[in-house]
Design an enzyme around this catalytic site. Structure first.
Site, PDB file in Angstrom:
ATOM      1  CE  LYS A  13       0.651   1.420   4.800  1.00 37.80           C
ATOM      2  NZ  LYS A  13       1.588   2.688   4.968  1.00 37.80           N
ATOM      3  N   PRO A  96      10.157  -4.848   1.345  1.00 44.77           N
ATOM      4  CG  PRO A  96      10.792  -2.486   0.907  1.00 44.77           C
ATOM      5  CD  PRO A  96       9.572  -3.638   0.207  1.00 44.77           C
ATOM      6  CG  MET A  97      10.144  -6.931   6.394  1.00 40.01           C
ATOM      7  SD  MET A  97      10.864  -8.721   7.508  1.00 40.01           S
ATOM      8  CE  MET A  97      12.268  -9.435   6.840  1.00 40.01           C
ATOM      9  N   GLY A  98       9.660  -2.677   7.352  1.00 37.46           N
ATOM     10  CA  GLY A  98      10.017  -1.478   7.288  1.00 37.46           C
ATOM     11  C   GLY A  98      10.214  -0.333   6.605  1.00 37.46           C
ATOM     12  N   GLY A 102       4.035  -2.054   4.083  1.00 37.07           N
ATOM     13  CA  GLY A 102       2.954  -2.379   4.732  1.00 37.07           C
ATOM     14  C   GLY A 102       2.909  -3.386   4.582  1.00 37.07           C
ATOM     15  CG  ASP A 138      -0.484   0.282   7.970  1.00 36.57           C
ATOM     16  OD1 ASP A 138      -1.397   1.419   8.341  1.00 36.57           O
ATOM     17  OD2 ASP A 138       0.597   0.281   7.823  1.00 36.57           O
TER      18      ASP A 138
HETATM   19  C1  LIG Z   1       2.207   4.661  10.232  1.00 34.32           C
HETATM   20  C2  LIG Z   1       1.513   4.077   9.003  1.00 34.32           C
HETATM   21  O1  LIG Z   1       2.243   2.786   8.137  1.00 34.32           O
HETATM   22  C3  LIG Z   1       0.002   4.434   8.201  1.00 34.32           C
HETATM   23  O2  LIG Z   1      -0.507   3.653   7.595  1.00 34.32           O
HETATM   24  C4  LIG Z   1       0.235   3.013   9.982  1.00 34.32           C
HETATM   25  O3  LIG Z   1      -0.473   4.116  10.958  1.00 34.32           O
HETATM   26  C5  LIG Z   1       1.405   2.207  11.298  1.00 34.32           C
HETATM   27  O4  LIG Z   1       0.539   1.235  10.923  1.00 34.32           O
HETATM   28  P1  LIG Z   1       0.985  -0.618  11.588  1.00 34.32           P
HETATM   29  O5  LIG Z   1       2.217  -0.486  10.716  1.00 34.32           O
HETATM   30  O6  LIG Z   1       0.153  -1.715  11.294  1.00 34.32           O
HETATM   31  O7  LIG Z   1       1.463  -0.072  12.776  1.00 34.32           O
HETATM   32  P2  LIG Z   1       1.228  -0.723  14.355  1.00 34.32           P
HETATM   33  O8  LIG Z   1       1.928  -2.240  14.166  1.00 34.32           O
HETATM   34  O9  LIG Z   1      -0.392  -0.866  14.684  1.00 34.32           O
HETATM   35  O10 LIG Z   1       2.205  -0.270  15.523  1.00 34.32           O
HETATM   36  C6  LIG Z   1       3.296   0.382  15.741  1.00 34.32           C
HETATM   37  C7  LIG Z   1       3.578   1.416  16.717  1.00 34.32           C
HETATM   38  O11 LIG Z   1       3.757   2.081  15.976  1.00 34.32           O
HETATM   39  C8  LIG Z   1       3.102   3.233  17.240  1.00 34.32           C
HETATM   40  N1  LIG Z   1       2.396   3.774  16.403  1.00 34.32           N
HETATM   41  C9  LIG Z   1       1.183   3.552  14.886  1.00 34.32           C
HETATM   42  C10 LIG Z   1      -0.169   3.692  14.571  1.00 34.32           C
HETATM   43  C11 LIG Z   1      -0.720   4.482  14.983  1.00 34.32           C
HETATM   44  N2  LIG Z   1      -1.948   5.466  14.424  1.00 34.32           N
HETATM   45  N3  LIG Z   1      -0.225   5.287  16.046  1.00 34.32           N
HETATM   46  C12 LIG Z   1       0.938   5.212  16.770  1.00 34.32           C
HETATM   47  O12 LIG Z   1       1.834   5.360  17.328  1.00 34.32           O
HETATM   48  C13 LIG Z   1       2.614   2.743  17.843  1.00 34.32           C
HETATM   49  O13 LIG Z   1       3.641   2.902  18.986  1.00 34.32           O
HETATM   50  C14 LIG Z   1       2.235   0.809  18.043  1.00 34.32           C
HETATM   51  O14 LIG Z   1       3.333   0.348  18.422  1.00 34.32           O
HETATM   52  N1  LIG Z   2       5.479 -11.255   7.815  1.00 34.99           N
HETATM   53  C1  LIG Z   2       6.343 -10.064   7.755  1.00 34.99           C
HETATM   54  N2  LIG Z   2       6.624  -9.601   7.091  1.00 34.99           N
HETATM   55  C2  LIG Z   2       7.037  -8.511   7.232  1.00 34.99           C
HETATM   56  N3  LIG Z   2       7.882  -7.661   8.111  1.00 34.99           N
HETATM   57  C3  LIG Z   2       7.072  -8.611   9.338  1.00 34.99           C
HETATM   58  C4  LIG Z   2       6.578  -9.997   9.034  1.00 34.99           C
HETATM   59  N4  LIG Z   2       5.911  -9.971   9.826  1.00 34.99           N
HETATM   60  C5  LIG Z   2       6.633  -9.755  11.010  1.00 34.99           C
HETATM   61  N5  LIG Z   2       7.272  -8.488  10.669  1.00 34.99           N
HETATM   62  C6  LIG Z   2       7.910  -7.863  11.661  1.00 34.99           C
HETATM   63  O1  LIG Z   2       6.903  -6.753  11.494  1.00 34.99           O
HETATM   64  C7  LIG Z   2       8.296  -5.398  11.241  1.00 34.99           C
HETATM   65  C8  LIG Z   2       7.310  -4.334  10.103  1.00 34.99           C
HETATM   66  O2  LIG Z   2       7.049  -4.886   9.191  1.00 34.99           O
HETATM   67  P1  LIG Z   2       7.007  -4.139   7.777  1.00 34.99           P
HETATM   68  O3  LIG Z   2       7.428  -4.931   6.857  1.00 34.99           O
HETATM   69  O4  LIG Z   2       4.961  -4.317   7.733  1.00 34.99           O
HETATM   70  O5  LIG Z   2       6.799  -2.363   7.792  1.00 34.99           O
HETATM   71  P2  LIG Z   2       6.152  -1.195   7.376  1.00 34.99           P
HETATM   72  O6  LIG Z   2       6.052  -1.609   5.689  1.00 34.99           O
HETATM   73  O7  LIG Z   2       6.805  -0.490   7.537  1.00 34.99           O
HETATM   74  O8  LIG Z   2       5.201  -1.497   7.489  1.00 34.99           O
HETATM   75  P3  LIG Z   2       4.147  -0.275   8.246  1.00 34.99           P
HETATM   76  O9  LIG Z   2       3.857   0.478   6.884  1.00 34.99           O
HETATM   77  O10 LIG Z   2       2.548  -1.095   8.795  1.00 34.99           O
HETATM   78  O11 LIG Z   2       4.213   0.512   9.180  1.00 34.99           O
HETATM   79  C9  LIG Z   2       9.306  -5.796  10.296  1.00 34.99           C
HETATM   80  O12 LIG Z   2      10.528  -5.003  10.472  1.00 34.99           O
HETATM   81  C10 LIG Z   2       9.011  -7.363  11.621  1.00 34.99           C
HETATM   82  O13 LIG Z   2       9.713  -7.409  12.581  1.00 34.99           O
END
Ligand SMILES: C[C@](O)(CO)[C@H](O)COP(=O)(O)OP(=O)(O)OC[C@H]1O[C@@H](n2ccc(N)nc2=O)[C@H](O)[C@@H]1O
Ligand SMILES: Nc1ncnc2c1ncn2[C@@H]1O[C@H](COP(=O)(O)OP(=O)(O)OP(=O)(O)O)[C@@H](O)[C@H]1O
Length: 283
Positions: A13, A96-98, A102, A138
């Site tokens: 996303k 990619p992670m992080g 999403g 998300d």
């Molecule tokens: C930034 C976005 O990616 C926008 O789409 C999302 O709101 C993040 O969603 P996500 O990765 O699914 O986040 P979560 O795994 O639920 O939260 C990770 C950490 O980010 C912070 N967090 C996340 C979402 C939010 N609305 N407020 C927060 O403060 C919280 O400290 C939480 O512990």
């Molecule tokens: N199946 C998975 N794929 C990716 N990451 C995972 C998974 N399961 C657990 N994780 C953990 O979740 C963390 C965040 O991964 P993700 O790929 O959702 O990051 P992101 O794209 O930054 O997400 P967001 O947009 O929700 O912040 C990773 O660093 C990893 O430690």
């Protein structure tokens, strides 16, 4: 006899805008954001087992299986539905992670929808989205599978139909922790809510961008490079940076300038997720 396999997409996303309105008592932030999918992502393969075991066969660097969102989603669904069946799972991971696109949340949603189908649970989308929310803010939008304006922590979703341009998504070689960005004291947390629908033009800002760009020079570089060709935006809390183009050819032209240290991909924006298109074709 080996069980039949089902392979489902797990798309990324983009957050086309992201405003932070405030912080709740539990520390989570109230947002307004626009989600759109892209036709690019991981592929997850499932095969039902009759012994109840949930087995992920693909290793993830740095993520133990018990904390993998795929395994957590499968176990939670099995527990809450009382299903006696198990599942073998393989993933072709390209996201990619992080990266703020999403990947983990999308993997969780694909697992929930895939297992609901294969285990023939008959859960509706509301129930799957509620379970998904307990795994991550998300997850619900990936369960619903439609581009959406999101409020709350991202769970109050209103379907929308933004344009579907081609995007070039840059992937800086750095993983950004969402929790770290949301806890930064310099983060803007008081953007006034947008009350008009659809979201008026000129609201494409991401409130996380200044904090992420300050902490990560790799993200700054990506914004500078893409900004020479189009409006360069940050998705979620980064690290990925994206921009829209009117055609694939124009996105490809800029993509050809990328190097080993700053990679990226070109993908079409999509208001209906690839996962839902595939599931629809199975019915
Ligand atoms: C930034 C976005 O990616 C926008 O789409 C999302 O709101 C993040 O969603 P996500 O990765 O699914 O986040 P979560 O795994 O639920 O939260 C990770 C950490 O980010 C912070 N967090 C996340 C979402 C939010 N609305 N407020 C927060 O403060 C919280 O400290 C939480 O512990
Ligand atoms: N199946 C998975 N794929 C990716 N990451 C995972 C998974 N399961 C657990 N994780 C953990 O979740 C963390 C965040 O991964 P993700 O790929 O959702 O990051 P992101 O794209 O930054 O997400 P967001 O947009 O929700 O912040 C990773 O660093 C990893 O430690």
């Amino acid at each position: 006899m080996t069980a039949p396999r089902l392979t489902l997409p797990s798309p990324a996303k983009l957050n086309l805008m992201l405003h932070i309105l405030g912080r709740r008592a539990d520390g989570y932030h109230e947002l307004q954001t626009l989600f759109q999918f892209v036709d690019y992502g991981d592929e997850i393969t499932f095969a039902v087992r009759d012994d109840g075991v949930i087995q992920l066969h693909t290793e993830f660097a740095g993520v133990p299986h018990d904390s993998n969102l795929i395994v957590r989603a499968a176990k939670m669904l099995q527990q809450q539905s009382g299903c006696p069946l198990g599942i073998d799972i393989w993933i072709d991971k390209v996201l990619p992670m992080g990266g703020g696109i999403g990947g983990g949340s999308s993997n969780a949603a694909t697992t929930l929808l895939g297992l609901n189908h294969l285990w023939q649970l008959g859960w509706d989308e509301d129930r799957l989205a509620a379970l998904g929310l307990s795994l991550g803010a998300d997850v619900p939008v990936f369960v619903r599978g439609h581009a959406a304006f999101a409020e709350g922590v991202g769970e109050k979703l209103t379907p929308v139909e933004p344009e579907e341009p081609w995007y070039l998504v840059l992937v800086p070689q750095v993983s950004v922790s969402t929790a770290e960005i949301f806890s930064d004291p310099l983060l803007t947390r008081n953007t006034p809510p947008i009350k008009v629908r659809p979201v008026p033009e000129g609201n494409s800002r991401n409130d996380c961008l200044p904090v992420v760009a300050r902490r990560y020079p790799e993200v700054r570089n990506a914004l500078d490079l893409l900004g020479k060709f189009t409006e360069a935006k940050l998705t979620g809390t980064g690290s990925c940076v994206f921009g829209g183009f009117p055609s694939k050819a124009e996105a490809d032209k800029v993509s050809a300038l990328l190097t080993e240290t700053l990679t990226g991909f070109v993908a079409k924006g999509s208001n209906v997720s690839m996962l839902h298109r595939k599931l629809q074709s199975l019915l």
